[in-house]
Each structure stands twice: as structure tokens, then as C-alpha cells.
Design a protein around this motif. Structure first.
Motif, short mmCIF file in Angstrom:
data_model
loop_
_atom_site.label_atom_id
_atom_site.label_comp_id
_atom_site.label_asym_id
_atom_site.label_seq_id
_atom_site.Cartn_x
_atom_site.Cartn_y
_atom_site.Cartn_z
N GLN A 70 -115.35 -79.58 -2.47
CA GLN A 70 -115.46 -80.96 -2.94
C GLN A 70 -116.91 -81.28 -3.30
O GLN A 70 -117.18 -81.90 -4.34
CB GLN A 70 -114.94 -81.94 -1.89
CG GLN A 70 -114.99 -83.38 -2.34
CD GLN A 70 -114.15 -83.65 -3.57
OE1 GLN A 70 -113.01 -83.22 -3.64
NE2 GLN A 70 -114.69 -84.36 -4.53
N LEU A 71 -117.84 -80.85 -2.47
CA LEU A 71 -119.26 -81.06 -2.77
C LEU A 71 -119.65 -80.36 -4.07
O LEU A 71 -120.39 -80.90 -4.89
CB LEU A 71 -120.13 -80.52 -1.64
CG LEU A 71 -120.47 -81.45 -0.51
CD1 LEU A 71 -121.24 -80.71 0.57
CD2 LEU A 71 -121.26 -82.64 -1.00
N MET A 72 -119.16 -79.13 -4.23
CA MET A 72 -119.44 -78.34 -5.42
C MET A 72 -119.00 -79.11 -6.67
O MET A 72 -119.78 -79.25 -7.63
CB MET A 72 -118.69 -77.01 -5.29
CG MET A 72 -118.68 -76.13 -6.49
SD MET A 72 -117.71 -74.62 -6.17
CE MET A 72 -116.04 -75.23 -6.29
N LEU A 73 -117.79 -79.62 -6.64
CA LEU A 73 -117.27 -80.35 -7.80
C LEU A 73 -118.04 -81.66 -8.02
O LEU A 73 -118.29 -82.06 -9.16
CB LEU A 73 -115.78 -80.62 -7.61
CG LEU A 73 -114.91 -79.37 -7.55
CD1 LEU A 73 -113.48 -79.73 -7.17
CD2 LEU A 73 -114.94 -78.60 -8.85
N THR A 74 -118.45 -82.30 -6.94
CA THR A 74 -119.23 -83.54 -7.06
C THR A 74 -120.58 -83.27 -7.71
O THR A 74 -121.00 -84.02 -8.61
CB THR A 74 -119.42 -84.19 -5.67
OG1 THR A 74 -118.13 -84.50 -5.15
CG2 THR A 74 -120.27 -85.44 -5.75
N VAL A 75 -121.26 -82.22 -7.30
CA VAL A 75 -122.56 -81.87 -7.90
C VAL A 75 -122.39 -81.56 -9.38
O VAL A 75 -123.19 -81.99 -10.22
CB VAL A 75 -123.22 -80.69 -7.15
CG1 VAL A 75 -124.40 -80.13 -7.93
CG2 VAL A 75 -123.66 -81.14 -5.76
N MET A 76 -121.32 -80.83 -9.72
CA MET A 76 -121.09 -80.50 -11.13
C MET A 76 -120.85 -81.77 -11.94
O MET A 76 -121.40 -81.93 -13.04
CB MET A 76 -119.90 -79.55 -11.26
CG MET A 76 -120.21 -78.16 -10.73
SD MET A 76 -118.76 -77.10 -10.57
CE MET A 76 -118.18 -77.00 -12.25
N LYS A 77 -120.06 -82.70 -11.42
CA LYS A 77 -119.77 -83.94 -12.13
C LYS A 77 -121.02 -84.80 -12.27
O LYS A 77 -121.32 -85.31 -13.35
CB LYS A 77 -118.68 -84.73 -11.41
CG LYS A 77 -118.33 -86.03 -12.14
CD LYS A 77 -117.46 -86.93 -11.30
CE LYS A 77 -117.16 -88.24 -11.97
NZ LYS A 77 -118.29 -88.95 -12.54
N GLU A 78 -121.75 -84.97 -11.16
CA GLU A 78 -122.94 -85.81 -11.21
C GLU A 78 -123.99 -85.24 -12.16
O GLU A 78 -124.63 -85.99 -12.90
CB GLU A 78 -123.53 -85.99 -9.81
CG GLU A 78 -122.70 -86.89 -8.93
CD GLU A 78 -123.25 -87.02 -7.52
OE1 GLU A 78 -124.26 -86.37 -7.19
OE2 GLU A 78 -122.64 -87.78 -6.74
N SER A 79 -124.17 -83.94 -12.14
CA SER A 79 -125.16 -83.35 -13.04
C SER A 79 -124.69 -83.48 -14.49
O SER A 79 -125.50 -83.74 -15.38
CB SER A 79 -125.45 -81.89 -12.67
OG SER A 79 -124.34 -81.05 -12.91
N ALA A 80 -123.38 -83.34 -14.73
CA ALA A 80 -122.86 -83.52 -16.09
C ALA A 80 -123.08 -84.95 -16.55
O ALA A 80 -123.41 -85.18 -17.73
CB ALA A 80 -121.38 -83.15 -16.14
N ASP A 81 -122.92 -85.90 -15.64
CA ASP A 81 -123.18 -87.31 -15.98
C ASP A 81 -124.64 -87.52 -16.36
O ASP A 81 -124.96 -88.45 -17.11
CB ASP A 81 -122.82 -88.23 -14.81
CG ASP A 81 -121.31 -88.33 -14.58
OD1 ASP A 81 -120.53 -87.92 -15.47
OD2 ASP A 81 -120.93 -88.82 -13.49
N ASP A 82 -125.52 -86.66 -15.85
CA ASP A 82 -126.94 -86.71 -16.19
C ASP A 82 -127.28 -85.73 -17.30
O ASP A 82 -128.45 -85.35 -17.49
CB ASP A 82 -127.80 -86.41 -14.96
CG ASP A 82 -127.86 -87.57 -13.98
OD1 ASP A 82 -127.54 -88.70 -14.38
OD2 ASP A 82 -128.23 -87.34 -12.81
N ASP A 83 -126.25 -85.27 -18.04
CA ASP A 83 -126.41 -84.33 -19.16
C ASP A 83 -127.04 -83.01 -18.75
O ASP A 83 -127.83 -82.42 -19.49
CB ASP A 83 -127.23 -84.97 -20.30
CG ASP A 83 -126.50 -86.15 -20.91
OD1 ASP A 83 -125.27 -86.07 -21.06
OD2 ASP A 83 -127.17 -87.15 -21.24
#
Length: 110
Positions: A70-83
Motif C-alpha cells: 500500500q505504501l509502495m502504491l501511495t508513493v507511486m501515486k503521489e510522485s506521479a501527482d508531482d509529475d
């Protein structure tokens, strides 16, 4: 955009913990069938459910590994939100691929 997150460092820390938990559980990240089974268990796990107990240390390690997913997916999403494109190493990628494949299979079955 937060500008304060160090996604690469977070990814490395999560990857290290995924590898550590995987070693404890005897996970071979190159064994696609084993990793897919783990992904199914992660998606099926609901704390308190009969098949998702945490009575012994191995079960607790498995639950912690699911939390890391879950943390892994959260980091991927948050970083994608920051391009930014963020990912970990081999264990991270194997687990993410398996989780995504299982998720897609479940969506197709609906």
C-alpha cells in the motif's frame, strides 16, 4: 506539488523492507506464480478475517508486507501527482506487476 518529498529515498526504504520481509517469508521475486499468489493474498486480506490472522510472526510479517505494498502504491501515486516517475527495484516491480495483474483480472471478472 509538495516540493518536499524525496520519493527516491522513500522508494529505496520501501524496497529494502519489501526485500527483507520477502526474505523472511521465502519469497522468490523471480517466481511469477509465487508472487501472483502473494498478490492475491494481499488483495484478499482484510484484517480480522479468518484467512488474514496475525497470530504468529510469519503471519505478522506477511501483513506488514501487504502494508508495504500500500505504501509502495501511495508513493507511486503521489510522485506521479508531482509529475515524477518513482519505482523501486526488482522486488517492488515484481510485486507491483502481480498486484496490477490480479487487480485487472478481478475487474474483468465483474
Amino acid at each position: 506539488m509538495s516540493g518536499f518529498e524525496n520519493y527516491s529515498r522513500e522508494a529505496l526504504q520501501i524496497e529494502h523492507e519489501i526485500e527483507r520481509k520477502g526474505a523472511i517469508l521465502g519469497i522468490d521475486w523471480d517466481d511469477a506464480a509465487q508472487v501472483r499468489k502473494l498478490a492475491r493474498e494481499a488483495l484478499d486480506c482484510k484484517l480480522g478475517a479468518e484467512h488474514c490472522e496475525i497470530d504468529d510472526p510469519r503471519d505478522r510479517t506477511r501483513i506488514e508486507l501487504f502494508g508495504l505494498a500500500q505504501l509502495m502504491l501511495t508513493v507511486m501515486k503521489e510522485s506521479a501527482d508531482d509529475d515524477m516517475h518513482t519505482h523501486g527495484g526488482a522486488a517492488w516491480k515484481a510485486f507491483a506487476r502481480a498486484l496490477w495483474a490480479e487487480h485487472e483480472l478481478r475487474q474483468a471478472e465483474r
